[in-house]
Design an enzyme around this catalytic site. Sequence first.
Site, PDB file in Angstrom:
ATOM      1  N   HIS A  72      -0.919   6.805 -14.065  1.00 45.13           N
ATOM      2  CA  HIS A  72       0.315   7.469 -14.496  1.00 45.13           C
ATOM      3  C   HIS A  72       0.858   6.742 -15.717  1.00 45.13           C
ATOM      4  CE1 HIS A  72       1.755  10.063 -10.878  1.00 45.13           C
ATOM      5  NE2 HIS A  72       0.439  10.144 -11.041  1.00 45.13           N
ATOM      6  N   PRO A 292      13.035   0.000  -2.058  1.00 41.90           N
ATOM      7  CA  PRO A 292      11.775   0.597  -2.535  1.00 41.90           C
ATOM      8  C   PRO A 292      11.880   1.346  -3.866  1.00 41.90           C
ATOM      9  CG  PRO A 292      12.672   1.852  -0.718  1.00 41.90           C
ATOM     10  CD  PRO A 292      13.543   0.653  -0.861  1.00 41.90           C
ATOM     11  N   LYS A 296       8.399  -2.105  -5.757  1.00 40.33           N
ATOM     12  CA  LYS A 296       8.111  -3.489  -6.138  1.00 40.33           C
ATOM     13  C   LYS A 296       7.740  -4.386  -4.963  1.00 40.33           C
ATOM     14  CE  LYS A 296       8.507  -2.783 -10.441  1.00 40.33           C
ATOM     15  NZ  LYS A 296       7.212  -2.689 -11.162  1.00 40.33           N
TER      16      LYS A 296
HETATM   17  C1  PHB Z   1       5.781   6.216  -2.686  1.00 40.06           C
HETATM   18  O1  PHB Z   1       5.836   6.004  -1.444  1.00 40.06           O
HETATM   19  O2  PHB Z   1       4.920   6.950  -3.222  1.00 40.06           O
HETATM   20  C2  PHB Z   1       6.805   5.540  -3.573  1.00 40.06           C
HETATM   21  C3  PHB Z   1       7.853   4.822  -2.988  1.00 40.06           C
HETATM   22  C4  PHB Z   1       8.790   4.219  -3.815  1.00 40.06           C
HETATM   23  C5  PHB Z   1       8.663   4.340  -5.202  1.00 40.06           C
HETATM   24  C6  PHB Z   1       7.613   5.040  -5.778  1.00 40.06           C
HETATM   25  C7  PHB Z   1       6.675   5.645  -4.948  1.00 40.06           C
HETATM   26  O3  PHB Z   1       9.598   3.756  -6.021  1.00 40.06           O
END
Ligand code: PHB
Length: 389
Positions: A72, A292, A296
């Site tokens: 991405h 989340p 990170k």
């Molecule tokens: C995901 O679970 O795909 C996910 C979770 C938190 C994020 C980005 C992706 O910041």
Amino acid sequence: MKTQVAIVGGGPSGMLLAQLLHVRGIDSVVLERKTKDYVLSRIRAGVLEQGLISLMEEAGCADRMHAEGFTHNGTLISYGDEMFRVDFTEHTDKPVMVYGQTEVTRDLYAARERAGGPIEFEVEDVEIHGADTTSPYLTYRVGTQERRLECDFVAGCDGFHGVSRQTIPLDVRREYEKVYPFGWLGVLSETPPVNEELIYANSERGFALCSMRNDTLSRYYIQCSLSDSPNDWTDAAFWEELKRRIPKDQADKLVTGPSIEKSIAPLRSFVTEPMRWGRLFLCGDAAHIVPPTGAKGLNTAASDVHYLYNALRDFYENGSEAGIDGYSEKALDRVWKTERFSWWFSSLLHRYPDQSPFDIKMQVAELEFLRSNKAAQRAMAENYVGLPY
Ligand code: PHB
Ligand code: APR
């Protein structure tokens, strides 16, 4: 039993460290409280920084990631019906990879099994003894059998609820915490993602995130009350609320379907200092937690593992203690910068119960600044793709 490095915890931190050490001929034993199936059943985020990808390559575990992961080059940010893109490669020449953290852990388990790496499952009552001496050891139980593991070093990779952090005396430890007044309700569905890139959405009804695992498996989140439980949300109610939080043109093309996993995660920022006490080194969630937003968690665990792995290599290969002596300071420097980014990104995108109309104006002004200012986008992109190790 004796080994060079005793690793408490068979999650991604512990298994990545074990495999990297193995590649350099350094022995370790992993002690894991749960079963392998339980560890691999955990649904976690799915965005990987280049640093973690490079570590997986060094560990000889990156083939499936490169075959099945998605590169991405940017992400979308929406507020109300407005949406803009932050291009990572324009500002940093680095992309990120979308590949489930569960798959990272699965690949690490497969590599350890191929190498015959020792891991003990369903261990209980792990205790770390003599961490402040040069001959630490662990005691633990498997079933009714009491066991002892002599080692040179202990890597505490046992997550937020583990025993390692608690082994550091309270008068040595300094802990910092922020608990967020909301959670994330997450749904996994066997549906095509609504967009080929992630959408981080700020709406007056709260945060939402549109993510994915592959082109037939989507991952969606909505900010929810901490008093909610997954059973309070039917699939229909989830989809309806998600549609109300993302731009209309995205909502109109959202493909819904039955949830194959539905869970609520609380959000917390947490750091313990120091990350080393004698021959005990904390890695990953054992030392720090991030909300989340920005994915990170594993990526910060990876930088800890990078520092500790190289410190242990330096010790065994060159007899130098410089790396282990500098581990905590070096790891914490990057941890705090990642904590800041995760806190900032969470503050930008979520609605807080105590927000005043002025606070909301500040949030929208920050979003408008990010949308219109290349320097702001570069700062965000540099943090999102991962600060240098
Ligand atoms: C995901 O679970 O795909 C996910 C979770 C938190 C994020 C980005 C992706 O910041
Ligand atoms: N004894 C042995 N094992 C333990 C103990 C204990 N006392 N306590 C916890 N464990 C095990 C857990 O069962 C778990 O498998 O330690 C492991 C810790 O794994 P994680 O919690 O996933 O933490 P970590 O490996 O640091 O992963 C960091 O990666 O999983 C993602 O985003 C997630 O932030 C997390 C990141």
